[in-house]
Design a protein around this motif. Structure first.
Motif, PDB file in Angstrom:
ATOM      1  N   GLU A 103       7.134 -12.173  -3.957  1.00 34.73           N
ATOM      2  CA  GLU A 103       6.266 -11.284  -3.174  1.00 34.73           C
ATOM      3  C   GLU A 103       4.860 -11.321  -3.748  1.00 34.73           C
ATOM      4  O   GLU A 103       4.649 -10.954  -4.904  1.00 34.73           O
ATOM      5  CB  GLU A 103       6.808  -9.857  -3.184  1.00 34.73           C
ATOM      6  CG  GLU A 103       6.014  -8.934  -2.279  1.00 34.73           C
ATOM      7  CD  GLU A 103       6.716  -7.611  -2.077  1.00 34.73           C
ATOM      8  OE1 GLU A 103       7.419  -7.478  -1.064  1.00 34.73           O
ATOM      9  OE2 GLU A 103       6.557  -6.742  -2.946  1.00 34.73           O
ATOM     10  N   LEU A 104       3.898 -11.770  -2.947  1.00 33.38           N
ATOM     11  CA  LEU A 104       2.513 -11.842  -3.397  1.00 33.38           C
ATOM     12  C   LEU A 104       1.815 -10.497  -3.284  1.00 33.38           C
ATOM     13  O   LEU A 104       0.972 -10.168  -4.104  1.00 33.38           O
ATOM     14  CB  LEU A 104       1.760 -12.914  -2.612  1.00 33.38           C
ATOM     15  CG  LEU A 104       2.259 -14.341  -2.831  1.00 33.38           C
ATOM     16  CD1 LEU A 104       1.517 -15.317  -1.943  1.00 33.38           C
ATOM     17  CD2 LEU A 104       2.136 -14.737  -4.291  1.00 33.38           C
ATOM     18  N   PHE A 105       2.141  -9.719  -2.260  1.00 35.17           N
ATOM     19  CA  PHE A 105       1.656  -8.339  -2.171  1.00 35.17           C
ATOM     20  C   PHE A 105       2.422  -7.597  -1.093  1.00 35.17           C
ATOM     21  O   PHE A 105       3.039  -8.195  -0.214  1.00 35.17           O
ATOM     22  CB  PHE A 105       0.143  -8.255  -1.916  1.00 35.17           C
ATOM     23  CG  PHE A 105      -0.323  -8.845  -0.611  1.00 35.17           C
ATOM     24  CD1 PHE A 105      -0.207  -8.135   0.582  1.00 35.17           C
ATOM     25  CD2 PHE A 105      -0.910 -10.090  -0.566  1.00 35.17           C
ATOM     26  CE1 PHE A 105      -0.651  -8.669   1.786  1.00 35.17           C
ATOM     27  CE2 PHE A 105      -1.364 -10.637   0.623  1.00 35.17           C
ATOM     28  CZ  PHE A 105      -1.232  -9.926   1.797  1.00 35.17           C
ATOM     29  N   ALA A 106       2.372  -6.287  -1.194  1.00 39.07           N
ATOM     30  CA  ALA A 106       2.933  -5.399  -0.166  1.00 39.07           C
ATOM     31  C   ALA A 106       2.071  -4.146  -0.165  1.00 39.07           C
ATOM     32  O   ALA A 106       2.031  -3.414  -1.149  1.00 39.07           O
ATOM     33  CB  ALA A 106       4.387  -5.050  -0.469  1.00 39.07           C
ATOM     34  N   PHE A 107       1.345  -3.939   0.920  1.00 37.77           N
ATOM     35  CA  PHE A 107       0.478  -2.773   1.053  1.00 37.77           C
ATOM     36  C   PHE A 107       1.022  -1.863   2.139  1.00 37.77           C
ATOM     37  O   PHE A 107       1.354  -2.322   3.230  1.00 37.77           O
ATOM     38  CB  PHE A 107      -0.959  -3.175   1.432  1.00 37.77           C
ATOM     39  CG  PHE A 107      -1.599  -4.106   0.434  1.00 37.77           C
ATOM     40  CD1 PHE A 107      -1.551  -3.847  -0.926  1.00 37.77           C
ATOM     41  CD2 PHE A 107      -2.249  -5.239   0.864  1.00 37.77           C
ATOM     42  CE1 PHE A 107      -2.143  -4.707  -1.835  1.00 37.77           C
ATOM     43  CE2 PHE A 107      -2.853  -6.102  -0.033  1.00 37.77           C
ATOM     44  CZ  PHE A 107      -2.799  -5.838  -1.385  1.00 37.77           C
ATOM     45  N   ARG A 108       1.084  -0.600   1.824  1.00 40.59           N
ATOM     46  CA  ARG A 108       1.511   0.402   2.795  1.00 40.59           C
ATOM     47  C   ARG A 108       0.453   1.490   2.835  1.00 40.59           C
ATOM     48  O   ARG A 108      -0.380   1.585   1.954  1.00 40.59           O
ATOM     49  CB  ARG A 108       2.856   0.989   2.378  1.00 40.59           C
ATOM     50  CG  ARG A 108       3.971  -0.019   2.442  1.00 40.59           C
ATOM     51  CD  ARG A 108       5.267   0.544   1.866  1.00 40.59           C
ATOM     52  NE  ARG A 108       6.309  -0.456   1.878  1.00 40.59           N
ATOM     53  CZ  ARG A 108       6.495  -1.344   0.913  1.00 40.59           C
ATOM     54  NH1 ARG A 108       5.721  -1.350  -0.135  1.00 40.59           N
ATOM     55  NH2 ARG A 108       7.456  -2.227   0.999  1.00 40.59           N
ATOM     56  N   TYR A 109       0.536   2.307   3.825  1.00 39.42           N
ATOM     57  CA  TYR A 109      -0.356   3.453   3.900  1.00 39.42           C
ATOM     58  C   TYR A 109       0.411   4.674   3.421  1.00 39.42           C
ATOM     59  O   TYR A 109       1.537   4.913   3.836  1.00 39.42           O
ATOM     60  CB  TYR A 109      -0.842   3.678   5.339  1.00 39.42           C
ATOM     61  CG  TYR A 109      -1.716   4.894   5.460  1.00 39.42           C
ATOM     62  CD1 TYR A 109      -3.047   4.835   5.054  1.00 39.42           C
ATOM     63  CD2 TYR A 109      -1.216   6.096   5.933  1.00 39.42           C
ATOM     64  CE1 TYR A 109      -3.850   5.950   5.133  1.00 39.42           C
ATOM     65  CE2 TYR A 109      -2.024   7.209   6.016  1.00 39.42           C
ATOM     66  CZ  TYR A 109      -3.340   7.133   5.608  1.00 39.42           C
ATOM     67  OH  TYR A 109      -4.134   8.243   5.681  1.00 39.42           O
ATOM     68  N   ARG A 110      -0.215   5.413   2.536  1.00 43.76           N
ATOM     69  CA  ARG A 110       0.366   6.668   2.063  1.00 43.76           C
ATOM     70  C   ARG A 110      -0.638   7.788   2.311  1.00 43.76           C
ATOM     71  O   ARG A 110      -1.817   7.627   2.059  1.00 43.76           O
ATOM     72  CB  ARG A 110       0.683   6.619   0.576  1.00 43.76           C
ATOM     73  CG  ARG A 110       1.784   5.671   0.217  1.00 43.76           C
ATOM     74  CD  ARG A 110       2.055   5.736  -1.288  1.00 43.76           C
ATOM     75  NE  ARG A 110       2.935   4.670  -1.696  1.00 43.76           N
ATOM     76  CZ  ARG A 110       4.245   4.777  -1.769  1.00 43.76           C
ATOM     77  NH1 ARG A 110       4.824   5.915  -1.473  1.00 43.76           N
ATOM     78  NH2 ARG A 110       4.984   3.755  -2.141  1.00 43.76           N
ATOM     79  N   THR A 111      -0.119   8.901   2.779  1.00 42.20           N
ATOM     80  CA  THR A 111      -0.977  10.064   2.956  1.00 42.20           C
ATOM     81  C   THR A 111      -1.274  10.664   1.589  1.00 42.20           C
ATOM     82  O   THR A 111      -0.654  10.304   0.581  1.00 42.20           O
ATOM     83  CB  THR A 111      -0.286  11.127   3.832  1.00 42.20           C
ATOM     84  OG1 THR A 111       0.865  11.602   3.131  1.00 42.20           O
ATOM     85  CG2 THR A 111       0.115  10.545   5.187  1.00 42.20           C
TER      86      THR A 111
END
Length: 160
Positions: free
Chosen positions: A61-69
């Motif tokens: 996995e090179l990256f994993a971006f999610r949105y967090r409040t």
């Protein structure tokens, strides 16, 4: 010193999702890592085709971006990139042939409604994509430091 950016994902001009938590540093580091891998540094030199050369990550996995409040709840989208090895049969003369193994980056985006999109990229295409994200983020900073550092120093101990 990481700098914070949020990526706005759009699909056909329509907002699709928001991702990223201080992801500027990770993207700048990945851009450098892809460039070094394409040059044949480290374990990437074992792949003869530069398009198959990526930075080595133990889980791929090179990256994993999610949105967090602010409260920590996850939602609003996801953008991730994983390496996959793909065997392809190359037919030869007289019915003989051989397997050719390639590596590609699978870039996947998931929007708020749960609809996903995928792009399969060579290391050159991934490098160009990530460099353009970093360049856009730094252009938005407008030359201001604001406790942030430009791509040449991001993700390293270098200071200007």
């Amino acid at each position: 010193m990481p700098y914070e950016i949020t990526l706005e994902l759009h699909r056909d001009g329509t907002p699709y999702g928001l991702v990223g938590e201080r992801c500027g540093w990770f993207l700048a580091r990945l851009a450098r890592g892809v460039e070094e891998a394409r040059e044949g540094r480290g374990g990437a030199r074992l792949w003869p085709d530069p398009d198959d050369r990526f930075p080595e990550e133990p889980d791929g996995e090179l990256f994993a971006f999610r949105y967090r409040t602010r409260a920590g709840a996850i939602g609003g989208g996801e953008l991730r990139c994983q390496l996959r090895t793909i065997p392809v049969w190359v037919p030869g003369p007289g019915g003989a042939g051989e397997w050719r193994v390639t590596r590609r980056a699978y870039l996947e985006a998931w929007g708020t409604p749960g609809v996903g999109m995928r792009a399969v990229l060579t290391s050159g295409e991934l490098g160009a994509f990530v460099r353009s994200l970093v360049a856009d983020a730094e252009a938005c900073l407008g030359g201001r430091e604001l406790g942030r550092n430009p791509v040449e120093g991001a993700g390293s101990l270098e200071r200007r």
